[in-house]
Design a protein around this motif. Structure first.
Motif, PDB file in Angstrom:
ATOM      1  N   PRO A  81      44.915  30.151  41.697  1.00  0.00           N
ATOM      2  CA  PRO A  81      45.134  28.904  42.430  1.00  0.00           C
ATOM      3  C   PRO A  81      45.078  29.117  43.941  1.00  0.00           C
ATOM      4  CG  PRO A  81      46.836  29.250  40.762  1.00  0.00           C
ATOM      5  CD  PRO A  81      46.044  30.506  40.849  1.00  0.00           C
ATOM      6  N   ILE A  82      44.379  28.218  44.661  1.00  0.00           N
ATOM      7  CA  ILE A  82      44.222  28.347  46.112  1.00  0.00           C
ATOM      8  C   ILE A  82      44.364  27.006  46.832  1.00  0.00           C
ATOM      9  CG2 ILE A  82      42.765  30.401  46.036  1.00  0.00           C
ATOM     10  CD1 ILE A  82      40.333  28.484  46.361  1.00  0.00           C
ATOM     11  N   ALA A  83      44.875  25.985  46.168  1.00  0.00           N
ATOM     12  CA  ALA A  83      44.894  24.631  46.729  1.00  0.00           C
ATOM     13  C   ALA A  83      45.777  24.480  47.965  1.00  0.00           C
ATOM     14  CB  ALA A  83      45.330  23.627  45.661  1.00  0.00           C
TER      15      ALA A  83
ATOM     16  N   VAL B 105      42.170  37.921  37.126  1.00  0.00           N
ATOM     17  CA  VAL B 105      42.624  36.534  37.064  1.00  0.00           C
ATOM     18  C   VAL B 105      44.141  36.476  37.250  1.00  0.00           C
ATOM     19  CG1 VAL B 105      42.762  34.456  35.632  1.00  0.00           C
ATOM     20  CG2 VAL B 105      40.747  35.937  35.498  1.00  0.00           C
ATOM     21  N   TYR B 106      44.568  35.668  38.213  1.00  0.00           N
ATOM     22  CA  TYR B 106      45.985  35.411  38.456  1.00  0.00           C
ATOM     23  C   TYR B 106      46.259  33.984  38.021  1.00  0.00           C
ATOM     24  CZ  TYR B 106      50.326  34.714  41.124  1.00  0.00           C
ATOM     25  OH  TYR B 106      51.626  34.446  41.501  1.00  0.00           O
ATOM     26  N   GLY B 107      47.089  33.820  37.055  1.00  0.00           N
ATOM     27  CA  GLY B 107      47.364  32.484  36.540  1.00  0.00           C
ATOM     28  C   GLY B 107      46.602  32.262  35.238  1.00  0.00           C
TER      29      GLY B 107
ATOM     30  N   LEU C 233      45.733  49.271  40.303  1.00  0.00           N
ATOM     31  CA  LEU C 233      44.433  49.674  39.772  1.00  0.00           C
ATOM     32  C   LEU C 233      43.707  50.658  40.679  1.00  0.00           C
ATOM     33  CD1 LEU C 233      43.100  46.271  38.374  1.00  0.00           C
ATOM     34  CD2 LEU C 233      44.500  48.006  37.227  1.00  0.00           C
ATOM     35  N   GLY C 234      44.115  50.736  41.954  1.00  0.00           N
ATOM     36  CA  GLY C 234      43.508  51.682  42.883  1.00  0.00           C
ATOM     37  C   GLY C 234      42.160  51.256  43.429  1.00  0.00           C
ATOM     38  N   HIS C 235      41.800  50.006  43.250  1.00  0.00           N
ATOM     39  CA  HIS C 235      40.537  49.475  43.771  1.00  0.00           C
ATOM     40  C   HIS C 235      40.824  48.512  44.913  1.00  0.00           C
ATOM     41  CE1 HIS C 235      37.661  50.915  40.759  1.00  0.00           C
ATOM     42  NE2 HIS C 235      38.654  50.802  39.901  1.00  0.00           N
ATOM     43  N   ALA C 236      39.882  48.379  45.838  1.00  0.00           N
ATOM     44  CA  ALA C 236      40.000  47.357  46.871  1.00  0.00           C
ATOM     45  C   ALA C 236      40.040  46.001  46.184  1.00  0.00           C
ATOM     46  CB  ALA C 236      38.816  47.447  47.832  1.00  0.00           C
ATOM     47  N   ALA C 237      40.855  45.087  46.722  1.00  0.00           N
ATOM     48  CA  ALA C 237      41.011  43.770  46.108  1.00  0.00           C
ATOM     49  C   ALA C 237      40.906  42.691  47.185  1.00  0.00           C
ATOM     50  CB  ALA C 237      42.357  43.672  45.396  1.00  0.00           C
ATOM     51  N   VAL C 238      40.013  41.740  46.956  1.00  0.00           N
ATOM     52  CA  VAL C 238      39.849  40.614  47.871  1.00  0.00           C
ATOM     53  C   VAL C 238      40.209  39.337  47.129  1.00  0.00           C
ATOM     54  CG1 VAL C 238      38.059  41.729  49.254  1.00  0.00           C
ATOM     55  CG2 VAL C 238      37.389  40.351  47.296  1.00  0.00           C
ATOM     56  N   THR C 239      40.739  38.367  47.862  1.00  0.00           N
ATOM     57  CA  THR C 239      41.030  37.082  47.237  1.00  0.00           C
ATOM     58  C   THR C 239      39.780  36.217  47.310  1.00  0.00           C
ATOM     59  OG1 THR C 239      41.922  36.245  49.319  1.00  0.00           O
ATOM     60  CG2 THR C 239      43.504  37.134  47.740  1.00  0.00           C
ATOM     61  N   ALA C 240      39.439  35.627  46.204  1.00  0.00           N
ATOM     62  CA  ALA C 240      38.257  34.767  46.130  1.00  0.00           C
ATOM     63  C   ALA C 240      38.707  33.330  46.350  1.00  0.00           C
ATOM     64  CB  ALA C 240      37.573  34.925  44.781  1.00  0.00           C
TER      65      ALA C 240
ATOM     66  N   THR D  68      37.799  27.017  41.554  1.00  0.00           N
ATOM     67  CA  THR D  68      37.120  28.246  41.961  1.00  0.00           C
ATOM     68  C   THR D  68      37.388  29.380  40.975  1.00  0.00           C
ATOM     69  OG1 THR D  68      37.260  27.605  44.271  1.00  0.00           O
ATOM     70  CG2 THR D  68      36.918  29.932  43.827  1.00  0.00           C
ATOM     71  N   ALA D  69      38.644  29.554  40.591  1.00  0.00           N
ATOM     72  CA  ALA D  69      39.000  30.652  39.686  1.00  0.00           C
ATOM     73  C   ALA D  69      38.270  30.537  38.355  1.00  0.00           C
ATOM     74  CB  ALA D  69      40.508  30.692  39.467  1.00  0.00           C
ATOM     75  N   MET D  70      38.236  29.352  37.806  1.00  0.00           N
ATOM     76  CA  MET D  70      37.591  29.161  36.506  1.00  0.00           C
ATOM     77  C   MET D  70      36.082  29.401  36.605  1.00  0.00           C
ATOM     78  SD  MET D  70      37.499  25.849  34.043  1.00  0.00           S
ATOM     79  CE  MET D  70      38.827  26.181  32.902  1.00  0.00           C
TER      80      MET D  70
END
Length: 186
Positions: free
Chosen positions: A12-14, A55-57, A33-40, A69-71
């Motif tokens: 969710p990003i609303a 997936v968060y949520g 997880l040890g990986h770079a993580a960006v928010t989409a 966007t997430a879906m």
């Protein structure tokens, strides 16, 4: 910061609060997880350029899922056979046997115990100097990157951010793991 060792985190990003929650969750993804993580925050990314989509949520398989966007990004990941990681149920959370960090994303249990990717040697290592020393997430240019302590100190000085802790503690915003730990132990 796009590479095959980076994962976009979707959710969710609303509102600004929801975007902050997503950024905090991305901290947990990077740490565990040890990986770079960006928010989409838009559908302008090509999921095929990433190691996985986290997936968060609610996920596509959830009746609570809403179009957004997430879906769209999760559906594209499924379409292109990009791995999709959905946060595990709270009942599966467990601390890493090496460092004690609570594993809330994807707990990996082996015959030797529970270990986060960085402690087990399964993580890519420091994104800056490529050593395989233990890493911690550092917020740089809108995403979290795993860095060894030396590179982290330099990067925090070069790219100050309220998201970055100053004394090797989790940032105030990254409360997901602390909240889940309190819920598990309550």
């Amino acid at each position: 910061m796009v590479s095959h060792s980076t994962v976009p985190v979707v959710g969710p990003i609303a509102t600004e609060v929801l975007r902050d929650d997503l950024t905090a969750f991305a901290f947990d993804v990077c740490a565990q997880l040890g990986h770079a993580a960006v928010t989409a925050t838009s559908t302008d990314i090509d999921v095929r350029n990433y190691a996985a989509v986290v997936v968060y949520g609610p996920s596509l398989s959830s009746p609570l899922s809403v179009v957004g966007t997430a879906m769209v990004l999760e559906a594209e990941a499924v379409l292109y056979d990009v791995p999709v990681i959905v946060a595990q149920p709270l009942s599966h959370a467990a601390p890493c046997d090496a460092c004690g960090q609570l594993q809330t994303i994807a707990t990996v249990r082996t015959e030797h115990g529970v270990f986060r990717a960085s402690c087990s040697g399964d993580a890519p290592g420091c994104i800056q100097c490529f050593t395989d020393e233990p890493t911690a997430p550092v917020y740089v240019d809108g995403g979290w990157v795993p860095m060894c302590s030396g590179c982290a100190d330099i990067m925090k000085a070069l790219h100050p951010s309220p998201w970055n802790p100053t004394d090797n503690v989790e940032p105030v915003h990254a409360s997901t793991s602390a909240f889940l730990l309190s819920a598990v132990t309550a």
